[in-house]
Design an enzyme around this catalytic site. Sequence first.
Site, PDB file in Angstrom:
ATOM      1  N   HIS B  66       0.727  -1.333  -0.269  1.00  0.00           N
ATOM      2  CA  HIS B  66       0.243   0.322   0.269  1.00  0.00           C
ATOM      3  C   HIS B  66       0.310   1.614   0.108  1.00  0.00           C
ATOM      4  CE1 HIS B  66      -1.788   3.325   2.773  1.00  0.00           C
ATOM      5  NE2 HIS B  66      -3.096   2.992   1.829  1.00  0.00           N
ATOM      6  N   GLU B  69       1.669   1.430  -3.170  1.00  0.00           N
ATOM      7  CA  GLU B  69       0.975   1.990  -4.359  1.00  0.00           C
ATOM      8  C   GLU B  69       1.060   4.132  -3.717  1.00  0.00           C
ATOM      9  OE1 GLU B  69      -3.089   3.847  -3.421  1.00  0.00           O
ATOM     10  OE2 GLU B  69      -3.458   1.829  -2.382  1.00  0.00           O
ATOM     11  N   HIS B  70       0.622   4.884  -2.696  1.00  0.00           N
ATOM     12  CA  HIS B  70       0.942   6.044  -2.903  1.00  0.00           C
ATOM     13  C   HIS B  70       2.144   6.284  -3.212  1.00  0.00           C
ATOM     14  CE1 HIS B  70      -1.412   7.026   1.509  1.00  0.00           C
ATOM     15  NE2 HIS B  70      -2.078   6.079   0.518  1.00  0.00           N
ATOM     16  N   GLU B 146      -3.599   7.806   7.223  1.00  0.00           N
ATOM     17  CA  GLU B 146      -4.860   6.853   6.388  1.00  0.00           C
ATOM     18  C   GLU B 146      -4.574   5.745   7.819  1.00  0.00           C
ATOM     19  OE1 GLU B 146      -3.818   5.300   2.631  1.00  0.00           O
ATOM     20  OE2 GLU B 146      -5.248   4.575   2.373  1.00  0.00           O
TER      21      GLU B 146
END
Lengths: 436, 444
Positions: B66, B69-70, B146
């Site tokens: 993840h 992904e950012h 997040e």
Amino acid sequence: MKILRFAALFCAFSSPALAAVDIQTVTSPGGIQAWLIEDHNIPFMSLEIEFRGGTSLDQPGKRGAVNLMTALIEEGTGDLDSQGFAKARDSLAASYQFDSGVDTVSVSAQFLTENRDQAVDLLRQALTAPRFDQEAIDRVRGQVLANIRSDAKDPSSIAGRALKEMSYGDHPYATSGDGTEDSVNALTRDDIVAAHQAALARDRIYVAASGDITAEELGPILDNLLGGLPEKGAPLPERAPQNLKPGVTVIDFPGPQSTVLFSQSGIRSNDPDYFAAVLLNEVLGGGRFSARLMTEVREKRGLTYGIGTYLVAYDQAESIMGQFSAANANVAQAIDVIRSEWARIATEGVSEQELADAKTYATGSYPLRFEGNARIASILVGMQMIGLPADYPATRNDRVNAVTMDDIKRVAARLFKSDELHFVVVGQPDGLQTSP
Amino acid sequence: MLRYALTTSLILAAAPVLADDVTTFTLDNGLDVVVIEDHRVPAVTQMLWYRVGAADELPGKSGIAHFLEHLMFKGTDEVGPGEFSAFVEAQGGDDNAFTSWDYTAYFQRIAADRLDIMMKMEADRMRDLQLLEDDVLTERSVIIEERRQRIGSSPGALLAEQMRAAQFLNHPYGIPVIGWEHEMAQLSQQDALDFYRLYYAPNNAVLIVAGDVEPEAVRKMAETHYGPLKPSEGIKPRVRPSEPPQLSERRLVLTDERVSQPYVIRTYLAPERNAGAQEDAAALAILAELLGGSGTTSLFAQSLQFGTDPIAVYSSANYDGTSIDNGSFTILAVPVPGKTLEQAEAAMDQVIADFIEKGPDPDDFARIKRQISASEIYARDNVGGLAREYGEALTVGLTVDDVKTWPQVLNAVTPEQVVEAAKTVLDRKNAVTGWLMPKEEVSK
């Protein structure tokens, strides 16, 4: 420097070549008006109906009546009880959704072409002759109360309630349309029947359809579906006051982060400066990763996962609102950044490049919205609710493009008031207290 | 009408069977391409799916899939940090990305005549990502925020995370996609680049292009932009540590002062959809619908929410089987005030026991079949949803044919198969039961 090569390529595109949106206006034999976009590719249609007024029609002491009534429309009609109605609907593979908002009660329906008449007829019975059985009232009341209890410990809801309460005086907008545990517990069947009569009437109705249906077919459906509703409903609410004072309100709530909602006065959607305001909001805190607040608060400083601002236009009140969450240690810094960006856009406006980018985003994304029958029907009803003409999609992008740099400077100075902002912080932020 | 974690079984939404709307081909470098035509609106969605996700992370590096992904939005040798999204947005488009246990996907929705440049840019960042240390550290703060927003601020999400960790005794599905916070805080630029260089390659990706496009034109563009990219040598079969027999029921209680509405939730380990063998999964999808798919007519709803002395304000059941390894079957009940979690849980267990004994009501069964057929029609209205369905299926080892035949497989399920599925899967030895409770008020 290779970046420049791409930059040159970007400029080769200016305005996307997109098809026109062809809206037909339909008036039924019985006089009900609707907008329609025909599309016979897929054998079903979407129908969107909105009744103006919504939860703001609740009578004093009856807060939550319209919301509970709306949730009960699908709980039985005629000889069908709750389960009988659900089974009849599911056997037709139709879908009906009933929602209440601050300004509207909305009905979103999808019917297969193969059994459209039956599906319309079942919806007609539900809308015009709901049973409102005491058993269903008590059961659904329990669900509403569960929502109210959840919201009582949800930081976003807590912040939203505090802002409304500070903003709207004794207007219905000042409280949640769900009502309170006390007000909802006190609602009787008579209150529900009265809310139905008040909210679902022909004098406040807006209709749009999209999909596998022609204008000729739609008229009689509208008369069948809606002709049996009362002609007149309850008077609509008056203009709301705007009592929000500048400052910070801290509401204690446990957790690693604070949730922050902020607001100031806004602009009406029929204001001649509205498009300039839309573009300014897009640059400051719109949905794009490249918006200023996303850049300053997230990308450069890593203070939040997301931040956005919105032009909020209720029927009877307007505001600019924003929201973010941040670690308790970082809230004060994030608020400083927001205040300073707010002041900067008010005094400096935006750059030529920012305006150009906001325009291409606004104009490029507009036609992309019109995808899918349900989405289209919902957009068409929204346009009617704010008084736009049916040929609006053809002219809308020209209006966006007509906004000049002078407009932007003038409207930025008029709109953004950093010393008007009120921040509601739900959490345990370091170094922040309620003030004044 | 209640806002809880479970949504209705999306798995019943079925893809169109119109074979000529969907075209597939594979480039020489191994990139699989699926084109879904929908010419109603001159828009296109490009989705690039990588066959890698959180369950492929090294031990101790939870969250790296993840995090990467950012970081994929932080620029390449040709596009500066943030410019990817800025370009899409300046065209009126939208772009974003998401990560799961089995896949990571990037998508843009934009005017159809912009597809060529979008492909050029997406291909560019498949092999040429360039990261600056400062950007990486700032973005690490963003993902930690997040996590605090999505998980730390939600007692329900915290319980779900604990339950997942307890559900999987050995399989990496037990770690959260976003990562454990103490491991996220240690993730480095090198971790991200190692993961990127190993897994981001044409032979480990699926390209889905959906909208107002012609398959031949898409093929040419894909060959131009993705065709020259070199495959990765390091792609291995996705064999993860598997679950041993689960012999003992697990039970968790999470108390939190932020809870206002207690509930009981249980997950069972369940079989997943497999290529050419989706029958068990289809039976479970229908079982979920019968038990808890409707707030009015499902067995849970009728038994727990109706009657003179209802036990629950809300109940549901859900099956998720679109995964490489084990899927899950979830049940949930929110008791009415005055009823306990124990009573709500016992009521659900009674419904399940009765169902196994009596089987489904024929009318209920027929109605659900009817809705499955209709969902094929409604699904065609949402080409973005179809793109997502194909991408998800293809990255968990299913084929285009499996997606196309899923509605028929669902329709062929018999009442006996559903009862059998309930008997096999709804066994508490395979289950984790969670109680979410408010913290007792302490008088001061």
